[in-house]
Design an enzyme around this catalytic site. Sequence first.
Site, mmCIF file in Angstrom:
data_model
loop_
_atom_site.group_PDB
_atom_site.id
_atom_site.type_symbol
_atom_site.label_atom_id
_atom_site.label_comp_id
_atom_site.label_asym_id
_atom_site.label_seq_id
_atom_site.Cartn_x
_atom_site.Cartn_y
_atom_site.Cartn_z
ATOM 1 N N LYS A 284 -11.155 2.411 -10.145
ATOM 2 C CA LYS A 284 -10.565 2.919 -11.384
ATOM 3 C C LYS A 284 -11.472 2.754 -12.600
ATOM 4 O O LYS A 284 -12.468 2.039 -12.571
ATOM 5 C CB LYS A 284 -9.199 2.258 -11.618
ATOM 6 N N ARG B 172 -4.075 -1.920 -2.888
ATOM 7 C CA ARG B 172 -4.202 -0.488 -2.589
ATOM 8 C C ARG B 172 -5.645 -0.073 -2.839
ATOM 9 O O ARG B 172 -6.100 -0.067 -3.982
ATOM 10 C CB ARG B 172 -3.238 0.299 -3.484
HETATM 11 C C1 7PJ Z 1 -1.727 3.872 -8.024
HETATM 12 C C2 7PJ Z 1 -0.829 4.539 -7.205
HETATM 13 C C3 7PJ Z 1 -1.508 2.494 -8.319
HETATM 14 C C4 7PJ Z 1 0.466 2.656 -6.956
HETATM 15 C C5 7PJ Z 1 -2.383 5.904 -7.825
HETATM 16 C C6 7PJ Z 1 -5.818 6.303 -8.291
HETATM 17 C C7 7PJ Z 1 -4.712 6.965 -9.012
HETATM 18 N N1 7PJ Z 1 0.271 3.950 -6.670
HETATM 19 N N2 7PJ Z 1 -1.253 5.826 -7.089
HETATM 20 N N3 7PJ Z 1 -0.384 1.945 -7.757
HETATM 21 N N4 7PJ Z 1 -2.705 4.733 -8.386
HETATM 22 N N5 7PJ Z 1 1.527 2.030 -6.453
HETATM 23 O O1 7PJ Z 1 -5.725 5.872 -7.141
HETATM 24 O O2 7PJ Z 1 -6.891 6.211 -8.943
HETATM 25 O O3 7PJ Z 1 -2.240 1.810 -9.043
HETATM 26 S S1 7PJ Z 1 -3.298 7.381 -7.972
#
Ligand code: 7PJ
Length: 283
Positions: free
Chosen positions: A223, A257
């Site tokens: 990010k 994640r």
């Molecule tokens: C997140 C997400 C996060 C959860 C995305 C990216 C943007 N779901 N979906 N937490 N980020 N739960 O992966 O850069 O931080 S999409």
Amino acid sequence: MHTTHTIALPNRPPLILGQRALVMGILNVTPDSFSDGGQHNLIENAVAHAQAMIADGADIIDIGGESTRPGAALVSVQEELDRVMPVIDALVAAGITTPISIDSYKPLVADQAIQAGASIINDVHGLQGAPEMAEIAALHSVPVIAMHWDKVRDEAKPIIAEMARYFETTLALAKAVGVGRERIILDPGFGFGKSLAENYEVLRELTEVQPRGMPILVGTSRKSMIGRLLDIPADERLAGTIATTVAGYLKGGHIFRVHDVRANRDALRVAQATLYGPPTELG
Ligand code: 7PJ
């Protein structure tokens, strides 16, 4: 140090959080992610990527069909269904038993995904985008990852306190339809409506994410909080990502994640041995 939680999943063993850091592998099924061919090719590549992440140690596969990156185009319910459903069907057909989470804030997409075999809702709108989302979670008895993303927040107010108020609303909406907090995983939403300093403040104060004692997911992979700090593009952010993952783990995070499953998992295992000692069977 880590709170422990057992979260029931439909038709699967429960998620055990807190004993071991869990890794969630990101499976983006947007046209730009697996686009070296037609629809069939895209599905095949997505399944292969999921299988590779599972081989690398992913505990959950998070499938999403709409990019929520700043500036990305919104997609319709039908378009999102067209992207994610064939991939979920193919993962199930391939016999994958690793739990699948559906990264969508659209209740219809979550509903269809769960009916096809997904067992966790990952809602970047923290159950506050559409009233039906909590009902879908109740209907299917699935856990929810509720992410903080407050598009109308007062930026003058301290982020941790604001997030506490936001999650209070999330938990109230869930409770109103019979989804108890034992089914909810909190996610501070790194990069979503937060300044660079706030992102690091939240990471530093992760145990202060409230209500305290609930399971926490950390999503920092590649990010801008890393890219802006180091002034490097997304594909060069692995080292920075691992630093945030390990920091988040040491600060009490439960699920991570990430795009790069193997590297993050190795780092988490080492961090885990540092906190708790190596697994006994390894001496
Ligand atoms: C997140 C997400 C996060 C959860 C995305 C990216 C943007 N779901 N979906 N937490 N980020 N739960 O992966 O850069 O931080 S999409």
